[in-house]
Design an enzyme around this catalytic site. Structure first.
Site, PDB file in Angstrom:
ATOM      1  N   THR A   1       4.859   1.929   6.492  1.00 52.98           N
ATOM      2  CA  THR A   1       3.436   1.620   6.614  1.00 52.98           C
ATOM      3  C   THR A   1       2.755   2.678   7.474  1.00 52.98           C
ATOM      4  OG1 THR A   1       1.758   0.125   7.484  1.00 52.98           O
ATOM      5  CG2 THR A   1       3.887   0.004   8.546  1.00 52.98           C
TER       6      THR A   1
ATOM      7  N   GLN B   1      -6.652   8.537   4.651  1.00 57.76           N
ATOM      8  CA  GLN B   1      -5.552   8.470   5.621  1.00 57.76           C
ATOM      9  C   GLN B   1      -4.196   8.213   4.963  1.00 57.76           C
ATOM     10  OE1 GLN B   1      -7.267   5.994   9.246  1.00 57.76           O
ATOM     11  NE2 GLN B   1      -8.364   5.622   7.361  1.00 57.76           N
ATOM     12  N   ARG B   2      -4.219   7.699   3.737  1.00 58.84           N
ATOM     13  CA  ARG B   2      -2.950   7.371   3.070  1.00 58.84           C
ATOM     14  C   ARG B   2      -2.544   8.409   2.036  1.00 58.84           C
ATOM     15  NH1 ARG B   2      -3.600   1.325   1.718  1.00 58.84           N
ATOM     16  NH2 ARG B   2      -3.275   1.999  -0.406  1.00 58.84           N
TER      17      ARG B   2
ATOM     18  N   GLU C   1     -10.178  -0.580  12.094  1.00 61.17           N
ATOM     19  CA  GLU C   1     -10.827  -1.501  11.142  1.00 61.17           C
ATOM     20  C   GLU C   1     -10.671  -2.977  11.529  1.00 61.17           C
ATOM     21  OE1 GLU C   1      -8.952  -1.054   7.313  1.00 61.17           O
ATOM     22  OE2 GLU C   1      -6.976  -1.600   8.078  1.00 61.17           O
TER      23      GLU C   1
ATOM     24  N   GLY D   1       0.836  -1.200   0.000  1.00 63.30           N
ATOM     25  CA  GLY D   1       0.000   0.000   0.000  1.00 63.30           C
ATOM     26  C   GLY D   1       0.870   1.249   0.000  1.00 63.30           C
TER      27      GLY D   1
ATOM     28  N   ARG E   1     -25.543  13.378  18.825  1.00 63.59           N
ATOM     29  CA  ARG E   1     -25.406  12.064  18.185  1.00 63.59           C
ATOM     30  C   ARG E   1     -24.215  11.272  18.721  1.00 63.59           C
ATOM     31  NH1 ARG E   1     -26.458  13.967  11.998  1.00 63.59           N
ATOM     32  NH2 ARG E   1     -28.621  13.326  11.901  1.00 63.59           N
TER      33      ARG E   1
ATOM     34  N   MET F   1      -8.045   3.113   9.686  1.00 68.35           N
ATOM     35  CA  MET F   1      -7.271   1.964   9.203  1.00 68.35           C
ATOM     36  C   MET F   1      -6.304   1.458  10.276  1.00 68.35           C
ATOM     37  SD  MET F   1      -6.307   2.661   5.247  1.00 68.35           S
ATOM     38  CE  MET F   1      -7.439   2.228   3.929  1.00 68.35           C
TER      39      MET F   1
ATOM     40  N   ASP G   1       0.389   1.845   9.228  1.00 65.54           N
ATOM     41  CA  ASP G   1      -0.134   1.062  10.354  1.00 65.54           C
ATOM     42  C   ASP G   1       0.813   1.054  11.573  1.00 65.54           C
ATOM     43  OD1 ASP G   1      -2.117   0.446   8.538  1.00 65.54           O
ATOM     44  OD2 ASP G   1      -1.254  -1.497   8.013  1.00 65.54           O
TER      45      ASP G   1
HETATM   46  O1  F6P Z   1      -1.359  -1.435   5.352  1.00 62.61           O
HETATM   47  C1  F6P Z   1      -1.870  -0.193   5.023  1.00 62.61           C
HETATM   48  C2  F6P Z   1      -3.373  -0.255   4.805  1.00 62.61           C
HETATM   49  O2  F6P Z   1      -3.819   1.049   4.503  1.00 62.61           O
HETATM   50  C3  F6P Z   1      -4.155  -0.857   5.963  1.00 62.61           C
HETATM   51  O3  F6P Z   1      -4.340   0.046   7.013  1.00 62.61           O
HETATM   52  C4  F6P Z   1      -5.415  -1.271   5.253  1.00 62.61           C
HETATM   53  O4  F6P Z   1      -6.048  -2.345   5.909  1.00 62.61           O
HETATM   54  C5  F6P Z   1      -4.939  -1.697   3.907  1.00 62.61           C
HETATM   55  O5  F6P Z   1      -3.673  -1.089   3.710  1.00 62.61           O
HETATM   56  C6  F6P Z   1      -5.852  -1.323   2.785  1.00 62.61           C
HETATM   57  O6  F6P Z   1      -5.361  -1.878   1.621  1.00 62.61           O
HETATM   58  P1  F6P Z   1      -5.832  -1.489   0.147  1.00 62.61           P
HETATM   59  O7  F6P Z   1      -5.171  -0.201  -0.215  1.00 62.61           O
HETATM   60  O8  F6P Z   1      -5.368  -2.607  -0.691  1.00 62.61           O
HETATM   61  O9  F6P Z   1      -7.325  -1.318   0.185  1.00 62.61           O
END
Ligand code: F6P
Length: 313
Positions: free
Chosen positions: A127, A279-280, A224, A12, A164, A171, A129
């Site tokens: 990562t 988030q990425r 997640e 990723g 609410r 992630m 993560d």
């Molecule tokens: O490992 C990074 C990550 O963004 C995780 O947090 C997430 O579960 C996964 O990759 C999502 O993967 P993809 O981009 O293949 O949907």
């Protein structure tokens, strides 16, 4: 004699990858005697021999850019022996003296297996993560936390206005780092992580207690990979049954499941926000740019010293 060093990004994407590539190229110029060969789309580029030469100008203006200029994939060259052999053969055909592999557990797992077959590899951990052994922090994590924290801040004002319960799914795969950090930084009322199964009754009690104290809204951050105790502590919620090349499931949907249970049990208006790939994406934070630059710099120094078969950290 000029040495040819490959560099690739696998798995990723993650903010900071370009900063590593830039640092590798710049450090190689400082050492002198190197040609840096970018391998496109992770390990897939090695199998397809898709490469690009990276010079000083090619890495200008990329420090602050998210994603990766090389592209990435989740290709596993060790899925069978024929593919593994092709990867080793292509490394030789490309006349590479060494390779810098930037990736997470899967990419670095491949790097280790190639090392065992005599290929000169240096690993760079990445990562969002933050779940890699041998590291305190990986670049990309700080950016992801920053993005999630900003989202939680925004959720606060709307949750408060509507009385609410707002569930925010973040992630992190099987690790609770993003949830824990963004939840703490954003002042979430409840943070749910994969490392501790969720007790829904306990979550509802927390919400009721807040109401009793006159606080009619709640923010819940859930990773997640978190699992609900009642439905089996090992049962993750999946967004698809499809497995990737490395056999990983696609996580996603725990927020929805949890919100439904909270709504049913408490009768409070409950909504879900899934932050997903936001988030990425985008520009890395200053912290991630510095960490990624240090990794790239050190990886090139390891190559220069002939210190292969290692991961910088
Ligand atoms: O490992 C990074 C990550 O963004 C995780 O947090 C997430 O579960 C996964 O990759 C999502 O993967 P993809 O981009 O293949 O949907």
């Amino acid at each position: 004699m000029t040495k040819r060093i490959g560099v690739l990004t696998g798995g990723g994407d993650c903010p900071g990858l370009n900063a590593v590539i830039r640092a590798v190229v710049r450090r190689s110029i400082r050492h002198g005697g190197y040609e840096i060969v970018g391998i496109k789309h992770g390990w897939r580029g090695l199998l397809e021999m898709e490469t690009v030469t990276l010079g000083r100008k090619d890495v200008m203006g990329i420090l602050y850019r998210g994603g990766t200029i090389l592209g990435t994939s989740r290709t596993n060259v060790f899925k069978d022996e024929e593919t593994a052999k092709l990867a080793v053969d292509n490394f030789k055909k490309l006349r590479l003296d060494g390779l810098i592999a930037i990736g997470g557990e899967d990419t670095l797992g491949v790097a280790k297996k190639l090392t065992d077959r005599g290929i000169n590899v240096v690993g760079v951990p990445k990562t969002i993560d933050n779940d890699l052994l041998g590291t305190d922090f990986t670049f990309g994590f700080d950016t992801a936390v920053q993005i999630a924290t900003e989202a939680i801040d925004r959720l606060h004002t709307t949750a408060e206005s509507h009385d609410r319960v707002l569930v925010c799914e973040v992630m992190g795969r099987h690790a609770g780092w993003i949830a824990a950090y963004s939840g703490l930084a954003g002042g979430a009322d409840c943070i749910l992580i994969p490392e501790k199964p969720i007790d829904v009754d306990e979550v509802c009690k927390m919400i009721w207690d807040r109401h009793k104290n006159g606080l009619c809204f709640s923010i819940i951050v859930v990773a997640e990979g978190a699992k609900i105790r009642e439905s089996g502590a090992d049962k993750e919620v999946l967004s698809s049954q499809k497995l990737d090349d490395f056999g990983h499931v696609q996580l996603g949907g725990i927020g929805q499941v949890l919100a439904k249970l909270i709504q049913e049990k408490t009768n409070y208006d409950t909504r879900v926000t899934v932050l997903g790939h936001i988030q990425r994406g985008g520009s890395p934070t200053a912290h991630d740019r510095v960490l990624a630059t240090r990794y790239g710099f050190s990886a090139m120094d390891a190559v220069h010293s002939g210190n292969y078969g290692i991961m910088v950290g």
